[in-house]
Scaffold this motif. Structure first.
Motif, PDB file in Angstrom:
ATOM      1  N   CYS A 126     -11.999  38.992  45.115  1.00 41.42           N
ATOM      2  CA  CYS A 126     -10.667  38.707  45.632  1.00 41.42           C
ATOM      3  C   CYS A 126     -10.523  37.222  45.977  1.00 41.42           C
ATOM      4  O   CYS A 126      -9.533  36.583  45.621  1.00 41.42           O
ATOM      5  CB  CYS A 126     -10.409  39.576  46.859  1.00 41.42           C
ATOM      6  N   VAL A 127     -11.500  36.677  46.662  1.00 44.38           N
ATOM      7  CA  VAL A 127     -11.481  35.254  47.022  1.00 44.38           C
ATOM      8  C   VAL A 127     -11.546  34.382  45.778  1.00 44.38           C
ATOM      9  O   VAL A 127     -10.878  33.338  45.686  1.00 44.38           O
ATOM     10  CB  VAL A 127     -12.646  34.937  47.981  1.00 44.38           C
ATOM     11  N   PHE A 128     -12.339  34.803  44.788  1.00 42.69           N
ATOM     12  CA  PHE A 128     -12.448  34.054  43.539  1.00 42.69           C
ATOM     13  C   PHE A 128     -11.091  33.973  42.838  1.00 42.69           C
ATOM     14  O   PHE A 128     -10.685  32.899  42.365  1.00 42.69           O
ATOM     15  CB  PHE A 128     -13.482  34.716  42.631  1.00 42.69           C
ATOM     16  N   TYR A 129     -10.380  35.106  42.749  1.00 42.45           N
ATOM     17  CA  TYR A 129      -9.045  35.097  42.159  1.00 42.45           C
ATOM     18  C   TYR A 129      -8.126  34.140  42.909  1.00 42.45           C
ATOM     19  O   TYR A 129      -7.344  33.389  42.306  1.00 42.45           O
ATOM     20  CB  TYR A 129      -8.443  36.499  42.185  1.00 42.45           C
ATOM     21  N   CYS A 130      -8.201  34.173  44.227  1.00 43.46           N
ATOM     22  CA  CYS A 130      -7.331  33.329  45.047  1.00 43.46           C
ATOM     23  C   CYS A 130      -7.575  31.850  44.761  1.00 43.46           C
ATOM     24  O   CYS A 130      -6.641  31.089  44.526  1.00 43.46           O
ATOM     25  CB  CYS A 130      -7.558  33.643  46.523  1.00 43.46           C
ATOM     26  N   ILE A 131      -8.840  31.452  44.769  1.00 46.22           N
ATOM     27  CA  ILE A 131      -9.175  30.035  44.573  1.00 46.22           C
ATOM     28  C   ILE A 131      -8.860  29.588  43.150  1.00 46.22           C
ATOM     29  O   ILE A 131      -8.360  28.479  42.924  1.00 46.22           O
ATOM     30  CB  ILE A 131     -10.655  29.786  44.913  1.00 46.22           C
ATOM     31  N   LYS A 132      -9.122  30.453  42.171  1.00 50.56           N
ATOM     32  CA  LYS A 132      -8.915  30.087  40.779  1.00 50.56           C
ATOM     33  C   LYS A 132      -7.437  30.010  40.406  1.00 50.56           C
ATOM     34  O   LYS A 132      -7.023  29.126  39.641  1.00 50.56           O
ATOM     35  CB  LYS A 132      -9.617  31.101  39.866  1.00 50.56           C
ATOM     36  N   ILE A 133      -6.630  30.918  40.925  1.00 53.71           N
ATOM     37  CA  ILE A 133      -5.250  31.033  40.471  1.00 53.71           C
ATOM     38  C   ILE A 133      -4.270  30.283  41.373  1.00 53.71           C
ATOM     39  O   ILE A 133      -3.339  29.648  40.884  1.00 53.71           O
ATOM     40  CB  ILE A 133      -4.853  32.519  40.372  1.00 53.71           C
ATOM     41  N   ALA A 134      -4.477  30.372  42.684  1.00 52.90           N
ATOM     42  CA  ALA A 134      -3.551  29.712  43.606  1.00 52.90           C
ATOM     43  C   ALA A 134      -3.608  28.203  43.435  1.00 52.90           C
ATOM     44  O   ALA A 134      -4.628  27.633  43.033  1.00 52.90           O
ATOM     45  CB  ALA A 134      -3.874  30.094  45.037  1.00 52.90           C
ATOM     46  N   SER A 135      -2.501  27.561  43.761  1.00 55.09           N
ATOM     47  CA  SER A 135      -2.402  26.105  43.607  1.00 55.09           C
ATOM     48  C   SER A 135      -1.916  25.485  44.915  1.00 55.09           C
ATOM     49  O   SER A 135      -0.789  25.727  45.344  1.00 55.09           O
ATOM     50  CB  SER A 135      -1.430  25.774  42.469  1.00 55.09           C
ATOM     51  N   PHE A 136      -2.807  24.690  45.541  1.00 53.77           N
ATOM     52  CA  PHE A 136      -2.490  23.971  46.769  1.00 53.77           C
ATOM     53  C   PHE A 136      -3.025  22.547  46.658  1.00 53.77           C
ATOM     54  O   PHE A 136      -4.015  22.287  45.962  1.00 53.77           O
ATOM     55  CB  PHE A 136      -3.110  24.662  47.991  1.00 53.77           C
ATOM     56  N   GLN A 137      -2.367  21.637  47.353  1.00 52.98           N
ATOM     57  CA  GLN A 137      -2.760  20.225  47.308  1.00 52.98           C
ATOM     58  C   GLN A 137      -3.746  19.858  48.404  1.00 52.98           C
ATOM     59  O   GLN A 137      -4.128  18.709  48.527  1.00 52.98           O
ATOM     60  CB  GLN A 137      -1.509  19.330  47.417  1.00 52.98           C
ATOM     61  N   ASN A 138      -4.151  20.835  49.190  1.00 54.72           N
ATOM     62  CA  ASN A 138      -5.127  20.584  50.241  1.00 54.72           C
ATOM     63  C   ASN A 138      -6.452  20.139  49.621  1.00 54.72           C
ATOM     64  O   ASN A 138      -6.930  20.734  48.648  1.00 54.72           O
ATOM     65  CB  ASN A 138      -5.321  21.855  51.070  1.00 54.72           C
ATOM     66  N   SER A 139      -7.054  19.080  50.178  1.00 53.26           N
ATOM     67  CA  SER A 139      -8.280  18.514  49.607  1.00 53.26           C
ATOM     68  C   SER A 139      -9.433  19.513  49.632  1.00 53.26           C
ATOM     69  O   SER A 139     -10.227  19.588  48.679  1.00 53.26           O
ATOM     70  CB  SER A 139      -8.674  17.239  50.366  1.00 53.26           C
ATOM     71  N   PHE A 140      -9.536  20.288  50.703  1.00 52.70           N
ATOM     72  CA  PHE A 140     -10.614  21.263  50.793  1.00 52.70           C
ATOM     73  C   PHE A 140     -10.428  22.367  49.752  1.00 52.70           C
ATOM     74  O   PHE A 140     -11.396  22.811  49.126  1.00 52.70           O
ATOM     75  CB  PHE A 140     -10.664  21.872  52.192  1.00 52.70           C
ATOM     76  N   PHE A 141      -9.185  22.801  49.549  1.00 51.58           N
ATOM     77  CA  PHE A 141      -8.919  23.834  48.549  1.00 51.58           C
ATOM     78  C   PHE A 141      -9.204  23.317  47.148  1.00 51.58           C
ATOM     79  O   PHE A 141      -9.752  24.044  46.309  1.00 51.58           O
ATOM     80  CB  PHE A 141      -7.469  24.292  48.656  1.00 51.58           C
ATOM     81  N   ILE A 142      -8.850  22.075  46.884  1.00 51.05           N
ATOM     82  CA  ILE A 142      -9.149  21.469  45.575  1.00 51.05           C
ATOM     83  C   ILE A 142     -10.654  21.387  45.368  1.00 51.05           C
ATOM     84  O   ILE A 142     -11.168  21.638  44.263  1.00 51.05           O
ATOM     85  CB  ILE A 142      -8.503  20.074  45.476  1.00 51.05           C
ATOM     86  N   TYR A 143     -11.372  21.042  46.427  1.00 50.58           N
ATOM     87  CA  TYR A 143     -12.837  20.990  46.342  1.00 50.58           C
ATOM     88  C   TYR A 143     -13.409  22.371  46.001  1.00 50.58           C
ATOM     89  O   TYR A 143     -14.302  22.494  45.154  1.00 50.58           O
ATOM     90  CB  TYR A 143     -13.404  20.482  47.664  1.00 50.58           C
ATOM     91  N   LEU A 144     -12.871  23.404  46.640  1.00 51.81           N
ATOM     92  CA  LEU A 144     -13.331  24.765  46.349  1.00 51.81           C
ATOM     93  C   LEU A 144     -13.004  25.161  44.915  1.00 51.81           C
ATOM     94  O   LEU A 144     -13.812  25.813  44.246  1.00 51.81           O
ATOM     95  CB  LEU A 144     -12.685  25.756  47.318  1.00 51.81           C
ATOM     96  N   LYS A 145     -11.841  24.786  44.434  1.00 54.90           N
ATOM     97  CA  LYS A 145     -11.453  25.118  43.065  1.00 54.90           C
ATOM     98  C   LYS A 145     -12.398  24.482  42.052  1.00 54.90           C
ATOM     99  O   LYS A 145     -12.719  25.091  41.021  1.00 54.90           O
ATOM    100  CB  LYS A 145     -10.007  24.674  42.813  1.00 54.90           C
ATOM    101  N   VAL A 146     -12.829  23.263  42.350  1.00 55.14           N
ATOM    102  CA  VAL A 146     -13.741  22.567  41.438  1.00 55.14           C
ATOM    103  C   VAL A 146     -15.149  23.165  41.506  1.00 55.14           C
ATOM    104  O   VAL A 146     -15.838  23.296  40.484  1.00 55.14           O
ATOM    105  CB  VAL A 146     -13.784  21.060  41.780  1.00 55.14           C
TER     106      VAL A 146
END
Length: 310
Positions: free
Chosen positions: A107-127
């Motif tokens: 569930c968390v993987f789907y959230c990080i992979k699909i959701a789009s936010f400009q937060n630096s921490f979220f971008i770091y997690l996506k990468v």
């Protein structure tokens, strides 16, 4: 009435066995398809790794749970003896936590992979999420193993300290109420389910917000984006998991008050749902995964032909 008790026991065993058998086949299908893809590609992506772990944990969870329910209803004297009860309970807790937390990882993987936010921490997690997945899976299994060992230790100490029975004596016939000695087990189990449930809710809300914002941007710019379909498809899977996990949390709360339920029909409903949850959710995951869905649709006509031939 003895006939009613016998009828109830037979119904419980029949329904739970049917659900467990179907769930084992569903998860065995997931394991088989992903392993074949692994052999063919020599590698697995992060989503496939999570699904493989989830399928394995749910397969063995259903095996142990069906054995536990069968013995508890049909042959309780074979189950509630030392150390069989402690072993089965600890293994069931291990596998239950394992498939639960791997589901949360998905569930968390789907959230990080699909959701789009400009937060630096979220971008770091996506990468970094693809590199983090093996560690998340390892952490889930390790945490589940520790819980299983802790459940065994607490259960064994409670019986050894508070119950008078021989090495092979029956725990079920003990004269002392043992539920109060298992508060640590109940607390750990409840805390684990509450934590996982909150993680699912948080991931779901983030995806909802991301989808709403993405659709708003599309309407403003008068353009279409294929990622909208990805958002909607993932949301269907995660929303279905949210609904089932909510019901699962309610039934978990009921199992923590096992001794207070004297009506067999209540425990029957609990048994039925706890076995149905990993079956239904795995089936939804198959329908939401292109590779699994395509393989299933290709196999179904063959199965239908084999049934007609018989």
């Amino acid at each position: 009435d003895q006939s009613n008790v016998t009828s109830y026991a037979a119904t419980v065993v029949a329904v739970v066995t049917f659900e467990a058998f179907g769930g084992m086949w569903i998860n065995a299908f997931i394991i088989f398809v992903i392993c074949m893809a692994w052999v063919k590609k020599k590698t697995l992506n992060s989503n496939e790794k999570i699904l493989l772990f989830l399928g394995c944990s749910r397969f063995w969870y259903l095996c142990i749970s069906s054995l536990y329910y069968f013995l508890s209803v049909i042959h309780p004297n074979y189950l509630y003896v030392h150390p069989i009860f402690q072993l089965i309970l600890s293994i069931q807790s291990l596998l239950n936590y394992s498939h639960l937390w791997v589901s949360v990882c998905l569930c968390v993987f789907y959230c990080i992979k699909i959701a789009s936010f400009q937060n630096s921490f979220f971008i770091y997690l996506k990468v970094k999420i693809d590199r983090m997945v093996p560690w998340l899976l390892f952490g889930s299994v390790l945490f589940s193993l520790l819980i299983g060992m802790l459940v065994y230790d607490i259960t064994d100490k409670a019986f050894n300290k508070n119950l008078n029975y021989t090495c092979q004596g029956s725990i079920w016939k003990a004269s002392i109420r043992v539920n109060e000695h298992f508060f640590p087990v109940y607390f750990i189990t409840g805390f684990g389910f509450v934590t996982s449930f909150m993680a699912v809710i948080f991931s779901d809300l983030l995806l909802l917000f991301s989808l709403w914002r993405h659709k708003h941007n599309m309407q403003t710019n008068s353009m279409k984006d294929l990622s909208t379909d990805a958002h909607i498809k993932a949301m269907k899977s995660i929303l279905s998991f949210l609904v089932m996990n909510s019901i699962n949390f309610v039934f978990l709360s009921l199992t923590l008050n096992y001794s207070s339920w004297k009506q067999n029909y209540v425990m029957f409903l609990i048994y039925v749902f706890l076995c149905a949850f990993p079956c239904v959710h795995s089936l939804i995951l198959i329908c939401s995964n292109p590779r699994l869905e395509k393989t299933l649709l290709r196999i179904l006509p063959c199965l239908k032909f084999m049934v007609c031939m018989k």
